[in-house]
Scaffold this motif. Sequence first.
Motif, mmCIF file in Angstrom:
data_model
loop_
_atom_site.group_PDB
_atom_site.id
_atom_site.type_symbol
_atom_site.label_atom_id
_atom_site.label_comp_id
_atom_site.label_asym_id
_atom_site.label_seq_id
_atom_site.Cartn_x
_atom_site.Cartn_y
_atom_site.Cartn_z
ATOM 1 N N ASN A 12 84.579 11.492 -14.860
ATOM 2 C CA ASN A 12 84.532 11.300 -13.429
ATOM 3 C C ASN A 12 85.891 11.476 -12.774
ATOM 4 O OD1 ASN A 12 81.771 10.702 -13.421
ATOM 5 N ND2 ASN A 12 82.164 8.567 -14.009
ATOM 6 N N HIS A 13 86.882 11.875 -13.553
ATOM 7 C CA HIS A 13 88.207 12.093 -13.015
ATOM 8 C C HIS A 13 88.369 13.548 -12.617
ATOM 9 C CE1 HIS A 13 89.183 8.113 -14.307
ATOM 10 N NE2 HIS A 13 88.982 8.404 -15.587
ATOM 11 N N SER A 14 89.387 13.810 -11.815
ATOM 12 C CA SER A 14 89.697 15.179 -11.412
ATOM 13 C C SER A 14 90.734 15.760 -12.349
ATOM 14 C CB SER A 14 90.244 15.201 -9.976
ATOM 15 O OG SER A 14 89.264 14.735 -9.082
ATOM 16 N N GLY A 165 107.095 14.569 -26.764
ATOM 17 C CA GLY A 165 105.940 13.690 -26.898
ATOM 18 C C GLY A 165 105.703 12.848 -25.664
ATOM 19 N N PHE A 166 106.784 12.356 -25.055
ATOM 20 C CA PHE A 166 106.666 11.498 -23.882
ATOM 21 C C PHE A 166 106.058 12.258 -22.706
ATOM 22 C CE2 PHE A 166 108.853 9.453 -20.147
ATOM 23 C CZ PHE A 166 108.093 8.300 -20.159
ATOM 24 N N THR A 167 106.554 13.475 -22.444
ATOM 25 C CA THR A 167 106.023 14.285 -21.344
ATOM 26 C C THR A 167 104.565 14.652 -21.598
ATOM 27 O OG1 THR A 167 108.243 15.218 -21.014
ATOM 28 C CG2 THR A 167 106.410 16.342 -19.933
ATOM 29 N N TYR A 168 104.248 15.010 -22.843
ATOM 30 C CA TYR A 168 102.861 15.351 -23.181
ATOM 31 C C TYR A 168 101.938 14.165 -22.922
ATOM 32 C CZ TYR A 168 98.757 16.633 -25.909
ATOM 33 O OH TYR A 168 97.460 16.894 -26.294
ATOM 34 N N TRP A 169 102.371 12.969 -23.284
ATOM 35 C CA TRP A 169 101.555 11.771 -23.094
ATOM 36 C C TRP A 169 101.301 11.518 -21.614
ATOM 37 C CZ3 TRP A 169 102.952 6.177 -25.155
ATOM 38 C CH2 TRP A 169 101.802 5.377 -25.091
ATOM 39 N N ILE A 170 102.342 11.664 -20.783
ATOM 40 C CA ILE A 170 102.178 11.444 -19.344
ATOM 41 C C ILE A 170 101.167 12.412 -18.754
ATOM 42 C CG2 ILE A 170 103.332 11.675 -17.096
ATOM 43 C CD1 ILE A 170 105.823 10.470 -18.319
ATOM 44 N N LEU A 173 97.342 11.977 -19.296
ATOM 45 C CA LEU A 173 96.624 10.942 -18.557
ATOM 46 C C LEU A 173 95.619 11.581 -17.609
ATOM 47 C CD1 LEU A 173 99.644 8.652 -17.577
ATOM 48 C CD2 LEU A 173 97.856 8.070 -19.227
ATOM 49 N N PRO A 174 94.517 10.889 -17.331
ATOM 50 C CA PRO A 174 93.578 11.400 -16.312
ATOM 51 C C PRO A 174 94.151 11.168 -14.919
ATOM 52 C CG PRO A 174 92.823 9.287 -17.160
ATOM 53 C CD PRO A 174 94.027 9.665 -17.981
ATOM 54 N N PHE A 175 94.016 12.154 -14.037
ATOM 55 C CA PHE A 175 94.481 12.036 -12.666
ATOM 56 C C PHE A 175 93.299 12.097 -11.724
ATOM 57 C CE2 PHE A 175 98.121 13.629 -15.004
ATOM 58 C CZ PHE A 175 99.169 12.882 -14.484
ATOM 59 N N CYS A 176 93.348 11.327 -10.665
ATOM 60 C CA CYS A 176 92.241 11.342 -9.710
ATOM 61 C C CYS A 176 92.759 11.075 -8.306
ATOM 62 C CB CYS A 176 91.185 10.295 -10.078
ATOM 63 S SG CYS A 176 91.805 8.610 -10.096
ATOM 64 N N PRO A 190 106.547 8.961 -9.303
ATOM 65 C CA PRO A 190 105.520 9.523 -8.416
ATOM 66 C C PRO A 190 104.347 10.135 -9.172
ATOM 67 C CG PRO A 190 107.484 10.915 -8.411
ATOM 68 C CD PRO A 190 107.846 9.659 -9.123
ATOM 69 N N VAL A 191 104.585 10.714 -10.356
ATOM 70 C CA VAL A 191 103.481 11.281 -11.137
ATOM 71 C C VAL A 191 102.555 10.170 -11.621
ATOM 72 C CG1 VAL A 191 102.866 12.492 -13.277
ATOM 73 C CG2 VAL A 191 104.704 13.372 -11.833
ATOM 74 N N LEU A 192 103.118 9.067 -12.075
ATOM 75 C CA LEU A 192 102.306 7.959 -12.572
ATOM 76 C C LEU A 192 101.462 7.318 -11.474
ATOM 77 C CD1 LEU A 192 104.464 5.985 -15.175
ATOM 78 C CD2 LEU A 192 102.528 7.508 -15.581
ATOM 79 N N THR A 193 101.912 7.383 -10.224
ATOM 80 C CA THR A 193 101.119 6.801 -9.134
ATOM 81 C C THR A 193 99.798 7.536 -8.940
ATOM 82 O OG1 THR A 193 102.238 8.168 -7.473
ATOM 83 C CG2 THR A 193 103.160 5.983 -7.893
ATOM 84 N N LEU A 194 99.710 8.785 -9.411
ATOM 85 C CA LEU A 194 98.473 9.563 -9.273
ATOM 86 C C LEU A 194 97.558 9.422 -10.485
ATOM 87 C CD1 LEU A 194 99.859 12.906 -7.749
ATOM 88 C CD2 LEU A 194 99.138 10.818 -6.573
ATOM 89 N N ALA A 195 98.060 8.759 -11.534
ATOM 90 C CA ALA A 195 97.267 8.620 -12.758
ATOM 91 C C ALA A 195 96.196 7.553 -12.583
ATOM 92 C CB ALA A 195 98.169 8.267 -13.928
#
Length: 318
Positions: A12-14, A165-170, A173-176, A190-195
């Motif tokens: 259900n995520h984008s 590995g850290f960038t790949y993990w971020i 994440l599903p973003f919506c 700012p990227v994590l705020t969209l996760a």
Amino acid sequence: MDGSTLQSPQQNHSTFVAFILLGFSDVPNLQEFLFGLFLMVYLIILMGNSLIIIIIRADPSLQTPMYFFLGNFSFLEMCYVSVTLPRLLTDLYRQDRIISFMACATQMYFFLIFGATECFILTAMAYDRYVAICNPLLYPLIMNNSLCIQLAAGCWISGVPVHIGFTYWIFSLPFCGSNQLNHFFCDIPPVLTLACGDTFMIEMLIYVIALLVVTIPFMLILASYVKIISSILKLPSATGRAKAFSTCSSHLIVVALFFGSGIITYLRPKSSHSAGVDKFLSLFYTVVTPLFNPMIYCLRNKDVMIALKKIFLRCFML
């Protein structure tokens, strides 16, 4: 839903194919002014740091460990600022703020790598000053060419596997919701705020990596300078104390500017984050610090100024 997102049938995520970097779009009347300002700043950073590298390479008296690390640092600054400013200039000029998912991940990766390398090189520079002032008789033996090359290589390479590995993990994440990044480059907050979903583990990992890459190097630098200052104060000659302080003051100013803004950005609580403050702090350590570094090291360093005058005299005599 924004037009640059695609719906995944499995969840259900984008699934974003692109982000929109809002940057400084909240001040539409200043776009041309900001483009001119940041272009001038970028050119000054490139020319200033290039000049330091040329001076170090051209003057035999500057073929020492301290200037070897300074040359590495100047080249790093050009790489570091080139991760963010060209993209910002493109957005300001074309008003096309769309950045692909892969380009965003790539920008974040290189930003993190060069940021970590800067922390390590500043630590190596502090160690060099520590040995020079606290163990001057052993300095040529300890800080030999082999060790300098090993330290520099370690600074450039050590963060590579961690941040892959850290960038790949971020970006796994599903973003919506919105795909609008309220920033001028793809930074972590700012990227994590969209996760979507629980980001607790990734936030804890951010603190761990910040501890290893930022806090521990910063504490090592502080410990080095406690020893350095203690040794300087014991010098019998006022001239000797002044010279010792002058060789360390430039490095201390750069450390305070870079680490201060970085620690506030990444180690303060998530609840205190705001887009405006994050942009301001990011401008400080991605633009302001690299801009002032050549000025700090040139204007406050007599050896560099003497070498610069020699180069100018050679040019005028040709």
